[in-house]
Design an enzyme around this catalytic site. Structure first.
Site, PDB file in Angstrom:
ATOM      1  CE  LYS A  23      16.112   8.693  -6.232  1.00  0.00           C
ATOM      2  NZ  LYS A  23      16.469   8.009  -7.570  1.00  0.00           N
ATOM      3  CB  THR A  29      20.814  18.717 -16.194  1.00  0.00           C
ATOM      4  OG1 THR A  29      22.214  18.945 -15.581  1.00  0.00           O
ATOM      5  CG2 THR A  29      21.598  19.612 -17.604  1.00  0.00           C
ATOM      6  CB  THR A  30      15.897  18.607 -18.593  1.00  0.00           C
ATOM      7  OG1 THR A  30      16.644  18.051 -19.483  1.00  0.00           O
ATOM      8  CG2 THR A  30      14.862  19.124 -20.180  1.00  0.00           C
ATOM      9  CG  ASP A  63      25.221  16.669 -10.527  1.00  0.00           C
ATOM     10  OD1 ASP A  63      26.431  15.995 -10.034  1.00  0.00           O
ATOM     11  OD2 ASP A  63      25.150  17.046 -11.151  1.00  0.00           O
TER      12      ASP A  63
END
Length: 359
Positions: A23, A29-30, A63
């Protein structure tokens, strides 16, 4: 039986493609950036020379909200760029899926030049190519599939050992996973004699009854190439030795719900997934005084952690602490990545700040 709560097994695998998804806002990303620094810091065994060598890693964001540049405090674009501080082993790029669909669609499908939608093409095949492009462009997930197919062809020539995808939120990812199966089924029908005749009749009607489409037999190799590209993507997706999916979530209702939906879809399409990263856990040392807000958050989180532990008892469930600030830059990402390999313990590790210091 519960598996080790780390991602250590991934580092010693022969995986070529790793997808990190979940979600929006849960730390995909981290997590993907931290994982990339781990892979880039771990040598790989070279069977040819029987020695170890640095592992070359490519990190790709598909993304549209691209956050790789923010995570590494460095600008990335549509071509691989070395990551500062890890220039020899880690490369990153941010791609816009729509540019692959609308800019290089014909090439991705393997269309010959006369139907590659070239505006200057004299043949009516150019018009047919445009029709096919527009029709395919409406398929949910075609943007992401175009990216993967293009990268699959290009990256194999660039000698990367592993490619890590920082994917779009769950909905986009689910469409991507479903599309190869859908397209493959469609192409099987289209490549039949009856299917191709139907296409020809439809194209003739659209272009006009007087348009001469010429030798339509030249379409067959193009569509066969398209099918081969899609089938290769499907083979790569479903090969557990080559591809793995890591789900990322936080201990809240919507995130856990979407994670379960994603896991079920991954199982449906035979895509390997046995790792879940749970981010933003409020964990404090037992020696610290009680905090009313912390206790309230821990009570909520413990409810969903219990659900996660029950649902995914045969998964690697990695539990990551809430940090004091944003994780930005290679040193901070490497510090965060430490707990993808070593379970975090609040009493032993204390609070972790972005500079990597424990307190």
């Amino acid at each position: 039986m519960s598996l080790e709560p780390t991602l250590r097994d991934l580092l010693h695998s022969k995986l070529q493609w790793i997808f990190v998804g979940g979600k929006g806002g849960v730390g995909k990303t981290t997590t993907s950036c931290a994982l990339a620094t781990l892979f880039a810091s771990t040598p790989v065994h070279d069977a040819v020379t029987n020695t170890t060598r640095p592992r070359r890693v490519l990190l790709i964001s598909t993304d549209p909200a691209h956050n790789l540049s923010d995570a590494f405090s460095q600008k990335f674009g549509k071509t691989p760029v070395p990551v500062n501080g890890m220039e020899e082993t880690l490369f990153a790029m941010e791609v816009d899926p729509t540019t692959f669909t609308h800019g290089g669609f014909g090439a991705m499908l393997g269309f010959p030049g006369h139907i590659a939608t070239d505006a200057d093409a004299p043949s009516p095949f150019a018009a047919l190519g445009n029709i096919l492009k527009e029709a395919a462009g409406t398929l949910p997930g075609i943007d992401e599939l175009s990216v993967f197919a293009e990268i699959l062809r290009g990256v194999q020539q660039l000698s990367y050992d592993v490619v890590i995808f920082d994917t779009a939120p769950t909905g986009h990812t689910l469409r991507l996973l479903a599309l190869p199966h859908t397209l493959n089924s469609t192409m099987e029908k289209l490549l039949s004699v009856e299917g191709l005749n139907t296409l020809i009749q439809a194209a003739s009607a659209v272009l006009s009854s007087t348009t001469n489409l010429g030798d339509m037999s030249s379409l067959m190799p193009a569509f066969k190439q398209w099918r081969e590209n899609v089938q290769e993507v499907q083979r790569q997706f479903t090969d557990a030795e080559k591809t793995a999916f890591i789900c990322v979530c936080i201990p809240e209702f919507l995130s856990v719900y979407e994670t379960e939906r994603l896991v079920q879809e991954l199982m449906k399409y035979d895509i390997s997934c046995d790792s879940i990263v749970v981010n933003q856990l409020v964990l404090k040392p037992s020696s610290e005084p009680d905090c009313r807000m912390c206790n309230a958050r821990q009570k909520i989180q413990s409810k969903y952690l219990a659900q996660i532990d029950s649902l995914y008892e045969d998964f690697h469930v990695v539990k990551m602490p809430l940090l004091s600030d944003e994780v930005r830059g290679v040193p901070a990402l490497q510090r965060f990545a430490q707990f993808l390999l070593e379970p975090y313990d609040a009493d032993r590790h204390g609070y972790i700040d972005v500079c990597g210091a424990a307190s």
